[in-house]
Design an enzyme around this catalytic site. Structure first.
Site, mmCIF file in Angstrom:
data_model
loop_
_atom_site.group_PDB
_atom_site.id
_atom_site.type_symbol
_atom_site.label_atom_id
_atom_site.label_comp_id
_atom_site.label_asym_id
_atom_site.label_seq_id
_atom_site.Cartn_x
_atom_site.Cartn_y
_atom_site.Cartn_z
ATOM 1 N N CYS A 16 9.764 -25.832 -8.273
ATOM 2 C CA CYS A 16 10.693 -26.864 -8.736
ATOM 3 C C CYS A 16 11.781 -27.093 -7.682
ATOM 4 O O CYS A 16 11.826 -26.407 -6.656
ATOM 5 C CB CYS A 16 11.334 -26.467 -10.065
ATOM 6 S SG CYS A 16 12.317 -24.947 -9.965
ATOM 7 N N CYS A 19 13.922 -24.108 -6.784
ATOM 8 C CA CYS A 19 13.256 -23.190 -5.856
ATOM 9 C C CYS A 19 13.494 -23.646 -4.419
ATOM 10 O O CYS A 19 13.779 -22.850 -3.528
ATOM 11 C CB CYS A 19 11.747 -23.149 -6.112
ATOM 12 S SG CYS A 19 11.269 -22.562 -7.740
ATOM 13 N N CYS A 82 -1.928 0.302 32.023
ATOM 14 C CA CYS A 82 -0.928 1.342 31.779
ATOM 15 C C CYS A 82 0.025 0.885 30.677
ATOM 16 O O CYS A 82 -0.067 -0.227 30.169
ATOM 17 C CB CYS A 82 -0.146 1.666 33.049
ATOM 18 S SG CYS A 82 0.844 0.281 33.646
ATOM 19 N N ASP A 502 -0.527 9.912 -10.459
ATOM 20 C CA ASP A 502 -0.779 9.320 -11.768
ATOM 21 C C ASP A 502 -1.646 10.317 -12.534
ATOM 22 O O ASP A 502 -2.372 11.106 -11.926
ATOM 23 C CB ASP A 502 -1.508 7.983 -11.582
ATOM 24 C CG ASP A 502 -2.055 7.458 -12.886
ATOM 25 O OD1 ASP A 502 -1.269 7.343 -13.844
ATOM 26 O OD2 ASP A 502 -3.265 7.178 -12.950
ATOM 27 N N ASP A 700 -4.997 5.217 -9.074
ATOM 28 C CA ASP A 700 -6.356 4.673 -9.029
ATOM 29 C C ASP A 700 -6.415 3.316 -8.368
ATOM 30 O O ASP A 700 -7.483 2.706 -8.271
ATOM 31 C CB ASP A 700 -6.975 4.616 -10.422
ATOM 32 C CG ASP A 700 -6.186 3.728 -11.376
ATOM 33 O OD1 ASP A 700 -5.361 2.927 -10.894
ATOM 34 O OD2 ASP A 700 -6.404 3.827 -12.589
#
Length: 813
Positions: A16, A19, A82, A502, A700
């Site tokens: 919008c 934004c 190098c 977890d 996970d």
């Protein structure tokens, strides 16, 4: 970024006018931005900047919630020799407007560049790097051809040829000149046969051939670099050998131009220097080719052809011609050609190339298989679900290549030193010559000392110290099922003080299982289990599925239930044959007036162990109690113990209840527990734990994404098909928790190897530059020969690469 620059690039998240305003204000707040305009329709920003860099613009938009769209590409870079070359190539790319970051890797001769999408093109980046003197070409992002390995092999072949030519031309020069010093009577023999003047002329012809033929690369690359004001290794070698050759040529053809007593030739020094450095580069190229052996072996896992069903017949076609939906035949012992789903057949498949686990896994119709894995004794028909660059194997290769091309934070120190190192060497060589001219015995001594400083100080080893170890370490880790998606995670993981896990699916199996079963007196366990399973089979609850699975695993015949009813929050009721079966919590038994007796004590004990008790009543009489729990993975306790032995604290973060979490933590020996948090709350918990030091989070990779992103190092415990986890820094392909310890061990060994390399590279230069300059001559009469300086310089690079190759012997934890 050059001054008065206009940038046009894409932005995400605009919805919008407000934004647009926020994004514009964020850009205008960046120092150096003269004006900024954001277009909602095109989702583009137009920025006029005077001194602002692209990285600052990206950060400002990210903080505002409207991230800039960036693009990343890899480039092959020719001519790098190098660490100072690396710095110049990086600065060339970063000097291009719109470039956010650039990293050049000396070991695999590639550059990884990120820029604001739409602001520039790949061709612009390649041109900017090429303009610094190092030809750059974009690499195909989806390519899985062993380009860099072939390049190293071709380079090694070229250097081998040039080394042999240089050696053949140098040997007579060395024998003629040095033989007089090493072999008694040799000098007199040369004088009597061909004479000194002819001897010097022959040396001039051969040394000139060495410099202009196999040694031309140093002159071709070195002098232009000097003229650009960007001296590097080739420039140092070109200066040193040319100085020795020029001085000797004057001594030969115009001796009166030199002071009395200074007439001497050093053709052998110029020729031997070129030969030794070419030999060192040859060994280095061969070793560097081995640093990429992990990728080469991964690429070799995919077969070149496969049998595909076309119009009812099996036809052998090249792998590149297989498309999604094709059915591929995989005979016993063959490698699976593509990622796919088994539509017919059953076999055990060796997935060690993906998971690092040697035990074959059974696969049946409907199961997924991964391209590159090895079929066992059964024939399989596989429907292709991913081909080409979309396969798991291609994803692994890209991930390893990205990690190998990464620049670790420790490299920043090296970059700062190297940026000024070559100019400092040139200054040191100049000062050395001037001091020797002022206080030394002859002009020849000044030349020898100056040339020695130039040759011995080439910063090859500095540039190779970090990237070679990263390449070998990440490659070996990939072979063992540990993928470092970000090379920087190698360094960060070695500094971790706390690892948070977890619970569900990480420390535990991730689904309920029947763990215990006790029946009342007078009841038979198999009969009770069959009746319970009959009722539970009509429910979709995870606990019901666990009981049915156990019954099937025991070979129990499950009858059909009728009059099924679900009692919300309490349990289930149904008729099985002539019996009325009630299954549920103790509250359901109490509601039905069924006494629990001694089984109540057993149920309480299980509840304290984080198990869920399920009571069974048949025809109004308690028949037994079942314990269902999410079992802890067998290796979890050992992992926690081994981490503690390494001085790493272990924590657990879970959305489960405090009671259940603490029961699991007690069994595993975990002291720090954060329970009852939602996925976004896990990120906050990670942030709190980071206050105690560098933190890794293990999850996970799906619902733990916020926590994986918030941790210093996010480790995803996945399976072979989880390689697309974008929020993790490290992916454990096997899904085994032991991979966490393996990753920690590999991180520590790789960083230890890097520190060894850096110590050698810096110590070598620190120690030998003063020796080459002649500080030991007034005390012990020791003056480092340019030939010995060349040998020492070549040895330093070979040592660094060879030391990195030791990481290939790393094993699992």
């Amino acid at each position: 970024m050059p001054t008065a620059t206009h940038l046009s690039f894409e932005i995400e998240g605009l919805s919008c006018a407000s934004c647009v305003g926020r994004a514009e204000r964020a850009l205008q707040a960046v120092q150096g931005v003269a004006s900024a305009a954001v277009n909602l329709a095109t989702s583009r920003a137009e920025v006029d900047a005077d001194g602002a860099n692209a990285e600052a613009l990206v950060q400002a938009l990210s903080n505002a919630g409207y991230p800039a769209v960036t693009e990343e590409a890899r480039f092959s870079v020719d001519g790098l020799s190098c660490a100072s070359c690396v710095g110049r190539a990086e600065r060339g790319a970063k000097g291009l407007s719109g470039v956010v970051d650039a990293s050049v890797n000396l070991a695999n001769a590639t550059a990884t560049v990120t820029w604001l999408k739409g602001s520039i093109t790949r061709e612009d980046v390649a041109r900017a790097i090429t303009d610094t003197g190092y030809a750059a070409l974009p690499l195909d992002a989806d390519s899985t051809s062993p380009t860099s390995e072939n390049k190293h092999d071709a380079e090694a072949d070229t250097l081998r040829r040039d080394t042999l030519i240089a050696a053949a031309l140098t040997l007579p020069v060395f024998v003629i000149e040095m033989g007089g010093h090493l072999i008694p009577g040799m000098a007199d023999l040369v004088e009597r046969t061909i004479g000194q003047q002819t001897s010097w002329l022959l040396q001039w012809v051969l040394a000139t051939a060495v410099l202009l033929w196999p040694g031309r690369r140093f002159l071709r690359d070195g002098f232009p670099a000097l003229l650009r004001g960007a001296p590097e290794m080739n420039a140092l070698v070109a200066l040193g050998t040319s100085a020795a050759w020029l001085f000797s040529s004057v001594a030969l053809f115009a001796p009166t131009l030199l002071p009395a007593g200074s007439r001497a030739v050093y053709f052998e020094a110029a020729a031997v220097i070129v030969t030794l450095i070419l030999f060192g580069r040859w060994l280095e190229a061969r070793a560097k080719a081995q640093t990429g052996s992990a990728i080469k072996s991964l690429l070799g896992l995919q077969p070149s052809v496969a049998d595909v069903r076309r119009d009812g017949d099996w036809v052998e076609v090249p792998i590149a011609e297989i498309t999604k939906g094709d059915v591929v035949l995989v005979r016993p012992g063959e490698r699976v050609a593509v990622d796919g789903e088994i539509v017919d057949g059953q076999s055990f498949v060796d997935e060690s190339m993906v998971t690092g686990e040697p035990v074959p896994v059974e696969h049946r119709t409907g199961d997924a298989v991964i391209g590159g894995t090895v079929n066992g004794t059964g024939a399989l028909q596989v429907k292709a679900t991913a081909v080409g660059g979309d396969t798991v194997l291609a994803g692994i290769v890209r991930m390893v290549e990205q990690a190998q091309g990464a620049k670790l934070p420790i490299q920043a120190v090296v970059d700062q030193v190297v940026r000024w190192f070559v100019p400092a060497v040139l200054l040191a060589a100049t000062v050395t010559v001037l001091v020797w001219l002022s206080f030394g015995p002859t002009l020849a001594h000044a030349l020898v000392a100056g040339v020695s400083v130039l040759i011995v100080a080439c910063p090859c080893a500095m540039g190779l110290a970090t990237p070679t170890s990263v390449m070998v370490g990440t490659g070996r880790a990939a072979e063992l099922g540990v993928l470092f998606r970000k090379g920087s995670a190698l360094q960060t993981l070695s500094q971790v003080k706390t690892i948070a896990f977890d619970k569900t699916g990480t420390l535990t199996m991730g689904r309920p299982e029947l763990t215990d079963f006790v029946v009342s007196e007078g009841h038979v366990e198999a009969i009770v289990l069959a009746q319970v399973a009959a009722v539970e089979a009509l429910s979709e609850h995870p606990i019901s599925a666990a009981i049915v699975r156990e019954a099937e695993a025991r070979g129990v015949s499950i009858p059909t239930a009728s009059e099924f009813a679900s009692i919300t929050g309490l349990g289930l009721r149904a008729r099985v044959g002539k019996n009325d079966v009630l299954v549920g919590a103790d509250r359901l038994m109490a509601k039905e007036g069924i006494a629990l007796g001694d089984l109540a004590t057993q149920a309480d004990r299980w509840a304290n162990e984080a198990k869920t008790p399920v009571f069974v009543a048949i025809d109004g009489v308690l028949a037994g109690v079942i314990a269902v729990a999410d079992p802890i993975k067998p290796e979890a306790a050992e992992l926690v113990s081994k981490l503690a032995q390494r001085g790493i604290k272990v924590a657990m973060i879970t959305g489960d209840t405090v009671h259940t979490a603490k029961a699991v933590a007690r069994e595993l020996g975990i002291e720090k527990v954060v329970a009852g948090v939602m996925p976004d709350g896990k990120a906050d918990a990670v942030a709190d734990l980071k206050g105690e030091g560098t933190l890794a989070f293990v999850g996970d990779g799906i619902n733990d994404a916020p926590a994986l992103a918030a941790a210093d190092v996010g480790i995803a415990v996945g399976t072979g098909t989880d390689v697309a986890i974008e929020t993790a820094d490290v992916v454990l392909m096997s899904g085994e928790l032991s991979g966490v310890l393996r990753a920690v061990e590999m991180s520590g060994k790789t960083m230890g190897n890097i520190r060894q390399n850096l110590f050698w590279a810096f110590a070598y230069n620190t120690a030998l530059i003063p020796v080459a300059a002649g500080v030991l001559y007034p005390i012990w009469g020791i003056l480092l020969s340019p030939m010995l300086a060349a040998g020492a310089m070549a040895l330093s690079s070979v040592f660094v690469v060879s030391n990195a190759l030791r990481l290939r012997r790393m094993g699992g934890a």
